[in-house]
Design an enzyme around this catalytic site. Structure first.
Site, PDB file in Angstrom:
ATOM      1  N   CYS A  75      -5.632  -7.408  -3.505  1.00  0.00           N
ATOM      2  CA  CYS A  75      -5.997  -6.163  -4.182  1.00  0.00           C
ATOM      3  C   CYS A  75      -6.452  -6.536  -5.586  1.00  0.00           C
ATOM      4  CB  CYS A  75      -4.825  -5.190  -4.227  1.00  0.00           C
ATOM      5  SG  CYS A  75      -5.261  -3.601  -4.983  1.00  0.00           S
ATOM      6  N   GLU A 100      -9.798   3.246   1.934  1.00  0.00           N
ATOM      7  CA  GLU A 100      -8.885   2.104   1.954  1.00  0.00           C
ATOM      8  C   GLU A 100      -7.831   2.220   3.045  1.00  0.00           C
ATOM      9  OE1 GLU A 100      -7.400  -0.101  -1.323  1.00  0.00           O
ATOM     10  OE2 GLU A 100      -8.576   1.075  -2.764  1.00  0.00           O
ATOM     11  N   ARG A 101      -7.778   1.180   3.855  1.00  0.00           N
ATOM     12  CA  ARG A 101      -6.694   1.047   4.824  1.00  0.00           C
ATOM     13  C   ARG A 101      -5.387   0.882   4.063  1.00  0.00           C
ATOM     14  NH1 ARG A 101      -6.978  -4.547   7.717  1.00  0.00           N
ATOM     15  NH2 ARG A 101      -6.293  -5.098   5.627  1.00  0.00           N
ATOM     16  N   ASN A 138      -7.780  -4.806  -8.063  1.00  0.00           N
ATOM     17  CA  ASN A 138      -7.353  -3.952  -9.177  1.00  0.00           C
ATOM     18  C   ASN A 138      -5.869  -4.092  -9.469  1.00  0.00           C
ATOM     19  OD1 ASN A 138      -9.819  -2.783  -9.966  1.00  0.00           O
ATOM     20  ND2 ASN A 138      -9.745  -1.347  -8.251  1.00  0.00           N
ATOM     21  N   ASN A 181     -10.774  -1.937   5.703  1.00  0.00           N
ATOM     22  CA  ASN A 181     -11.266  -1.077   4.638  1.00  0.00           C
ATOM     23  C   ASN A 181     -12.745  -0.808   4.912  1.00  0.00           C
ATOM     24  OD1 ASN A 181      -8.860  -1.252   2.655  1.00  0.00           O
ATOM     25  ND2 ASN A 181      -9.325  -3.387   3.085  1.00  0.00           N
ATOM     26  N   ASN A 239       0.826  -1.197   0.000  1.00  0.00           N
ATOM     27  CA  ASN A 239       0.000   0.000   0.000  1.00  0.00           C
ATOM     28  C   ASN A 239       0.865   1.255   0.000  1.00  0.00           C
ATOM     29  OD1 ASN A 239      -2.588  -1.327   0.197  1.00  0.00           O
ATOM     30  ND2 ASN A 239      -2.055  -1.808   2.318  1.00  0.00           N
ATOM     31  N   CYS A 274     -12.179   0.125  -5.781  1.00  0.00           N
ATOM     32  CA  CYS A 274     -11.524  -0.935  -5.013  1.00  0.00           C
ATOM     33  C   CYS A 274     -12.143  -2.262  -5.429  1.00  0.00           C
ATOM     34  CB  CYS A 274     -11.711  -0.697  -3.517  1.00  0.00           C
ATOM     35  SG  CYS A 274     -11.044  -2.004  -2.456  1.00  0.00           S
TER      36      CYS A 274
END
Length: 266
Positions: A74, A196-197, A76, A178, A65, A206
């Site tokens: 994730c 988002e965390r 995406n 999240n 992140n 997301c």
């Protein structure tokens, strides 16, 4: 270091094509530097990918992140890696391994789909108050932690401030979650906003959050059991549909992926 900048429906990443050894390195500081919006390239995350072993269609993926923390899932980012694999290795169907979990990816013209695995679901996990109004949050684990609140008007929600508050809710300690706010606009349509965390901000889309939203909305009877279009802040919706061979456990999340630019970090 050569890199690509891609985004999946507005969720953007800096991607590095590396070696299997690169997958086990600590890229936390690199992610923080490159993802900085003002002094770096700017992105929600930093992603390293590499072909694994002798299998031509097996690709390892590590995702960090923007704050340097590790992302266990994730959607995406996986979709961006899949598009790169199509460009680099002429792959259309492939298996991506992220945090030890295998995800199937399909690239068809401009649409890229990947699978997400659904774990524990907990309805009415906790209540949070914003502007003197109570909101119930459900949780759905889609490879990473997500909580979801159904609201009357998602555009009226202060997703950044309320999302930050809920992300640090005591019920979610110690790692947080999240946070998603959803609104059903039809039997197969949702609107969503996601905090988002790890990015510690609202993002434009997301993938794992879209899956969590559909799982919760389906269980609450807000949408049907088939494909759902999830409209996000980017204006480029994602589609979420059940994997019919693994109903209730696996979903496909798909949409466009854009290669923004390529460059070299000195």
């Amino acid at each position: 270091m050569k890199f690509r900048k891609l985004h999946g429906a507005g969720n953007d990443f800096v991607l590095l094509a590396g070696t299997p050894e690169d997958l086990s390195k600590d890229w936390s500081s690199t992610a923080q530097t490159l993802c900085s919006r003002r002094t770096g390239i700017g992105a929600d995350g930093f992603v390293v990918s590499a072909l694994l072993g002798n299998a031509p269609d097996l690709i390892g993926v590590a995702c960090f992140n923007a704050d340097g923390s590790i992302a266990t899932m994730c959607g995406n980012a996986l979709r961006c890696v899949a598009l790169c694999a199509t460009e680099d290795y002429a792959l259309r169907d492939m298996t991506l391994v992220m945090s030890g979990v295998k995800h199937t990816a399909l690239v068809r013209d401009t649409k890229v789909e990947v699978t997400a695995e659904v774990g524990a679901v907990d309805l009415r996990l906790f209540e949070a108050v914003w502007n003197s109004r109570p909101f119930w949050f459900d949780s759905a684990h889609t490879g990473t932690e997500h909580v979801v609140a159904a609201v009357e008007d998602v555009d009226a929600v202060d997703a950044a401030a309320f999302g930050h508050l809920v992300r640090h809710h005591p019920q979610l300690a110690p790692i947080g979650s999240n946070v998603n706010f959803i609104q059903a606009t039809g039997p197969s349509e949702l609107k969503i906003r996601t905090y988002e965390r790890g990015v510690e901000a609202e993002t434009l889309s997301c993938g794992s959050g879209a899956v969590a939203a559909v799982v919760i909305a389906s269980q609450r009877g807000l949408v049907g059991k088939g494909e759902v279009t999830v409209h996000n802040e980017s204006g480029t919706p994602l589609t979420v549909r059940p994997h019919w061979d693994r109903p209730g456990r696996t979903y496909w999340v798909g949409g466009p992926v854009t290669n923004v630019f390529e460059g070299v970090v000195a």
